[in-house]
Design a protein around this motif. Sequence first.
Motif, PDB file in Angstrom:
ATOM      1  N   LEU A 497       6.337  17.092   4.560  1.00 21.80           N
ATOM      2  CA  LEU A 497       7.217  17.295   5.714  1.00 21.80           C
ATOM      3  C   LEU A 497       6.873  18.557   6.506  1.00 21.80           C
ATOM      4  N   THR A 498       6.116  19.449   5.892  1.00 20.82           N
ATOM      5  CA  THR A 498       5.780  20.681   6.613  1.00 20.82           C
ATOM      6  C   THR A 498       4.355  20.644   7.169  1.00 20.82           C
ATOM      7  N   LEU A 499       3.727  19.500   7.092  1.00 18.99           N
ATOM      8  CA  LEU A 499       2.362  19.391   7.621  1.00 18.99           C
ATOM      9  C   LEU A 499       2.362  19.552   9.135  1.00 18.99           C
ATOM     10  N   SER A 500       1.229  20.010   9.665  1.00 18.45           N
ATOM     11  CA  SER A 500       1.080  20.035  11.125  1.00 18.45           C
ATOM     12  C   SER A 500       1.043  18.593  11.615  1.00 18.45           C
ATOM     13  N   GLU A 501       1.277  18.426  12.902  1.00 21.39           N
ATOM     14  CA  GLU A 501       1.286  17.055  13.447  1.00 21.39           C
ATOM     15  C   GLU A 501      -0.073  16.383  13.232  1.00 21.39           C
ATOM     16  N   LYS A 502      -1.116  17.170  13.396  1.00 22.48           N
ATOM     17  CA  LYS A 502      -2.466  16.614  13.240  1.00 22.48           C
ATOM     18  C   LYS A 502      -2.692  16.126  11.799  1.00 22.48           C
ATOM     19  N   ARG A 504      -0.354  15.399   9.623  1.00 23.47           N
ATOM     20  CA  ARG A 504       0.578  14.306   9.309  1.00 23.47           C
ATOM     21  C   ARG A 504      -0.001  12.970   9.795  1.00 23.47           C
ATOM     22  N   LYS A 505      -0.536  13.003  11.008  1.00 25.33           N
ATOM     23  CA  LYS A 505      -1.131  11.772  11.555  1.00 25.33           C
ATOM     24  C   LYS A 505      -2.315  11.323  10.712  1.00 25.33           C
ATOM     25  N   ALA A 506      -3.095  12.286  10.272  1.00 24.87           N
ATOM     26  CA  ALA A 506      -4.266  11.948   9.449  1.00 24.87           C
ATOM     27  C   ALA A 506      -3.818  11.348   8.119  1.00 24.87           C
ATOM     28  N   LEU A 507      -2.788  11.939   7.534  1.00 29.58           N
ATOM     29  CA  LEU A 507      -2.288  11.421   6.247  1.00 29.58           C
ATOM     30  C   LEU A 507      -1.777   9.985   6.412  1.00 29.58           C
ATOM     31  N   ILE A 508      -1.020   9.758   7.471  1.00 28.07           N
ATOM     32  CA  ILE A 508      -0.480   8.410   7.699  1.00 28.07           C
ATOM     33  C   ILE A 508      -1.625   7.422   7.957  1.00 28.07           C
ATOM     34  N   ALA A 509      -2.611   7.877   8.720  1.00 27.97           N
ATOM     35  CA  ALA A 509      -3.765   6.995   8.994  1.00 27.97           C
ATOM     36  C   ALA A 509      -4.446   6.615   7.680  1.00 27.97           C
ATOM     37  N   TYR A 510      -4.561   7.565   6.774  1.00 28.63           N
ATOM     38  CA  TYR A 510      -5.180   7.277   5.470  1.00 28.63           C
ATOM     39  C   TYR A 510      -4.326   6.288   4.677  1.00 28.63           C
ATOM     40  N   LEU A 511      -3.034   6.541   4.647  1.00 24.21           N
ATOM     41  CA  LEU A 511      -2.153   5.662   3.866  1.00 24.21           C
ATOM     42  C   LEU A 511      -2.255   4.221   4.363  1.00 24.21           C
ATOM     43  N   ARG A 512      -2.473   4.077   5.656  1.00 25.51           N
ATOM     44  CA  ARG A 512      -2.564   2.711   6.213  1.00 25.51           C
ATOM     45  C   ARG A 512      -3.875   2.017   5.836  1.00 25.51           C
ATOM     46  N   THR A 513      -4.783   2.747   5.241  1.00 19.38           N
ATOM     47  CA  THR A 513      -6.033   2.088   4.800  1.00 19.38           C
ATOM     48  C   THR A 513      -5.902   1.551   3.378  1.00 19.38           C
ATOM     49  N   LEU A 514      -4.803   1.879   2.704  1.00 22.12           N
ATOM     50  CA  LEU A 514      -4.709   1.530   1.277  1.00 22.12           C
ATOM     51  C   LEU A 514      -4.348   0.063   1.073  1.00 22.12           C
TER      52      LEU A 514
END
Lengths: 514, 186
Positions: A497-502, A504-514
């Motif tokens: 929750l404290t990640l930068s926006e950049k 956070r977006k990268a993390l979500i993009a990764y999760l969507r590859t799983l």
Amino acid sequence: MRTNHKSLIVVLLLVSAIIISMINVKEGTEAAMRVAIDPDIPRTWDSAAMHSFELPLADAKASPRAVSEDYYYRMPERTIYKTYPVYHPDHEPKGYREWLKQQEPEIVFDAKNLKTEADWIEAGKLIFDYPIDTLGAILSQGQIDDREYYKYTKVRLTKDGVFPYARYVITKKGEVKLGNLSCGMCHTRVMNDGSILKGAQGNFPGDLTTAHALQNAPERVTQFVTRALFAAPWVKNDPHSLLASSSKEAIIKAYAAVPEGANGRQGTSILFPPQVPDLIGVKDRKYFDHGGLGRHRDIGDMMRYIAINQALDFLNSYDGYIPIGQNEKVLPEPGKARRGFAADDRYSEEQLYALAKFVYSLTPPVNPNKSSAITERGKTIFIKEGCVTCHTPPVFTNNKLTPADGFEVPEDHWDKYDIFGVSVGTDPNYTLTTRRGTGYYKIPSLRGVWYRGPFFHNAWLATLEDVFDPRRLKEDYTPTAFKSGEKQAVRGHEFGLTLSEKDRKALIAYLRTL
Amino acid sequence: MLRVSVLIFYVFILSAKATAQSPILPAESSIMFKIKNAGFTVDGSFSKPEGTILFDVKNLAESSINASVESATIQTGIERRDRHLRGREYFDSPKYPKITMQSKSFRQVSKNRFVGVFDLTIRDVTKQVEVPFTVSKKGMRKTFKGDFQLNRLDYNIGETSMVLSDDVHISIELIVDEKGSSAILN
């Protein structure tokens, strides 16, 4: 130049060899599926296996006692007939119902005809979609024929206008019945393009359908159904018993609040409604249910879980309370349980085995989200933020149970179960106040989050972006999926929750590859 | 008589020097660790180590380093993870509040470099570890710096994991101020 040609030839040879070996593996798998097998089918309601199958409840004295082995096997077996699709009134082929009335009943499951692994899986698929109720337990023919129902529930249809969560059943020529309560009713997901994904976190608005159906029901029926489904009278100030004694309007409001992707099936809750589980990949998971109520040690446990859920847990005794028992105390004769709850018959051993085989065979669709520099960055964040500890590759869960806030892990559990000894602080109500509440939450797999949602065990959050939105911790937050009616914080699992926006977006993009 | 008195005086001085214990300065000392998790290094620390050091290069046989730290002080930068590490599956801090190191012997490898053999106790497991370390002095302050590696599974810290390495790299820096030394006569 000659060297380049040589290199090219070597590369081409290597690529060819890899492709050939991949084809061989695929052909090998398909060939194995066609080999005749003689399955060793476990005994589902084996007393010893049943005894150790479920975890105790958070309040151990109320832990469910299932019906006896003798009782179970005295119940009649289900017969699986051929079923037919259900259409929205505007898409039903002309003369379809009349045509259905002309069809002979056809029994489609006969274990004697099943020779290969592929046969068993295919037969399991039929059972997956076979309704175990034709009395309108959730959905009625009246609703299917009522265009207002579709407006009220916003239920999704396939691109052909098929209503994919129910099937017509013909058990007698001339009688076409709308079937309910198949596995597929809750575990079918209509994707945004109108295609269907079997076994995924389903999106049938079941509780909204119930809310719609109950509008014309007497208040006492509304209360009775709600109590049978959810009451846990041993819980102090049981919120579900309280709901079941509320006004019809209050009860309907509670059903109507449950979003698609969540489902208050029996023993769970519509006040803390559980996410519908994704069955794709379930073979790799060690516990069933959000609270990890059932253990998954082998295919026998898978069969037990299906049998209990479809719908023998209505007959469980919870410290003497039997949800559909006579006066909530006395077990009815085998096969004589109150109709409409699908607890008056059972699957055969072969049917359960085939169904389990089908569920194990489910595979995810091709993921359109490919790796990129951004997802690689997200992967690094996933590891560095410690997500990997609980959501461990390759299954993306460590298959453990975390105690909810307010639950003290009993000493003997440490050796018996897979405990991850820290709470992540999410709402404890589901696992502390329901008939399936063990005091734990199962650490979920992140596989397939790209096609799933809503998220969190009570389906509060519609998207991954919402999961990582720090505003959800504030009291004036409005949850984006399940709303209990008021603004409320969605606490817990406060990772990322404290990640930068950049990031956070990268993390979500990764999760969507799983 | 005078010669006897002088001899006794020297014995006293030597004895006092060899047994002057200095308290470790908790706020200035540190215990850090590194462990690989899914290929990436996680840094962590324990804070405020305590204990006493009695270290005489010329009398290693009589020297000692005894240190301890509270396992509950572990920090890895993620609070929930730290809470988990304090729990039963890892350090079980309520039951085993202290991690201790007690020296057994020392040997000198160069002017300021030594190797110590210690009893390291984590949870209820005690094992001997060899710790190479350096000693430096600035004014009255002595700094002891050592690095070593251990297998966390030897101490029942967690379980075999597909992602978390078994090996943990430990770096210890203990600082004493010899002004605070106490001479023990024995």
